[in-house]
Design a protein around this motif. Structure first.
Motif, PDB file in Angstrom:
ATOM      1  N   ASP B  43       0.856  -1.179   0.000  1.00 33.45           N
ATOM      2  CA  ASP B  43       0.000   0.000   0.000  1.00 33.45           C
ATOM      3  C   ASP B  43       0.898   1.238   0.000  1.00 33.45           C
ATOM      4  O   ASP B  43       1.955   1.242   0.639  1.00 33.45           O
ATOM      5  N   GLU B  45       0.889   3.916   1.507  1.00 36.47           N
ATOM      6  CA  GLU B  45       1.222   4.498   2.816  1.00 36.47           C
ATOM      7  C   GLU B  45       2.516   3.924   3.402  1.00 36.47           C
ATOM      8  O   GLU B  45       3.075   4.485   4.334  1.00 36.47           O
ATOM      9  N   TYR B  46       2.990   2.774   2.872  1.00 38.87           N
ATOM     10  CA  TYR B  46       4.182   2.138   3.439  1.00 38.87           C
ATOM     11  C   TYR B  46       5.470   2.434   2.672  1.00 38.87           C
ATOM     12  O   TYR B  46       6.488   1.780   2.910  1.00 38.87           O
ATOM     13  N   GLU B  48       7.702   4.811   2.874  1.00 42.05           N
ATOM     14  CA  GLU B  48       8.840   5.123   3.762  1.00 42.05           C
ATOM     15  C   GLU B  48       9.291   3.904   4.569  1.00 42.05           C
ATOM     16  O   GLU B  48      10.468   3.739   4.854  1.00 42.05           O
ATOM     17  N   ALA B  49       8.322   3.068   4.935  1.00 42.24           N
ATOM     18  CA  ALA B  49       8.610   1.902   5.786  1.00 42.24           C
ATOM     19  C   ALA B  49       9.488   0.873   5.084  1.00 42.24           C
ATOM     20  O   ALA B  49      10.047  -0.019   5.714  1.00 42.24           O
TER      21      ALA B  49
END
Lengths: 167, 167
Positions: B43, B45-46, B48-49
């Motif tokens: 997704d 939103e991840y 940076e992770a």
């Protein structure tokens, strides 16, 4: 007219029930000690499902890091082990417990199986941790040729030093 | 008056959201081929992770075996790989996808990271499989001294023979 559809017809939310719980006397940082012995107490209904695991020396334990709160899981980048001297990296490059799905994965040594109580060594999980699954460890999981991040090597170096000190 | 209380104040039900999905052209038994290349599309939103995972050569992928139905998960003992010539053992001694919590765990080779698309080799997961977590693989997961069940050795033997045939 064209409409956008989700091509994956799978639930967006996945729900699980623990198959057992961890029992350990270790508290705090003690749980990271690879010599720690813990018990996994499985639900009685899984007695038969455990037959044959004694033929393996090592298992993977998949567990739920129930002590991490949702508000601690907001950072996408972290300093590994909370060490400011190590670079800020994405959480998926680390083993931080503060993950979108706080799932723990540890390879443990199997010491004993008695009914639904499985005694293992090296499980870094607190007392009461819900266990989601266990799997046998086989040589397919070995690799001699692999690469890890430089900062990870620093963590290993310090770990080894501490292990030496504790001996 | 005494009352019985649950000593573990943790939810009995655990709910997760996938962090991404598998994309692969492999179908059927092809997914068990260790040379298969798949993509894990995380997704957005991840983004940076994921920073820093490229410093590792191998990852553990934890995924949801969404193609197993609940009615297929009733057997506590099975013949590994459905082979009647192998002994009937508890499901926790095997890697059957028909588990109480159908969680898949595979160590893969990391080939490429581009934005939120991570290309890996050796992921035995179907197209559309929800991914729950990834973790870097390090040498702490290696063991040279370990034991596996005799029936597991028979499976490895046949696997090796097939791999040889396909070469």
């Amino acid at each position: 007219m064209f409409v956008l559809v989700d091509v994956y017809f799978v639930p967006r939310k996945i729900c699980l029930n623990p198959v057992g719980y961890v029992q350990t006397d270790a508290v705090g940082k003690e749980i990271n000690n690879k010599t720690v012995v813990s018990k996994i107490v499985f639900d009685e209904e899984y007695l038969e499902a455990l037959q044959g695991i004694e033929d393996f020396s090592h298992l993977f334990v998949i567990f739920w890091l129930h002590e991490t709160s949702e508000k601690n899981r907001k950072n996408l980048k972290i300093h590994p082990c909370g060490r400011a001297d190590l670079p800020l990296v994405g959480l998926f490059a680390t083993c931080t417990p503060y993950r979108p799905n706080p799932i723990g994965l540890t390879r443990v040594k199997l010491l004993d199986v008695r009914g639904t109580v499985v005694t293992v060594q090296g499980l870094d999980a607190f007392d009461g941790t819900p266990v989601l699954d266990i799997k046998p460890f086989d040589h397919y999981e070995k690799t001699s040729d692999f690469k890890i991040a430089d900062w990870w090597k620093q963590i290993i170096k310090r770990k080894k030093k501490e292990e030496k000190r504790l001996r």
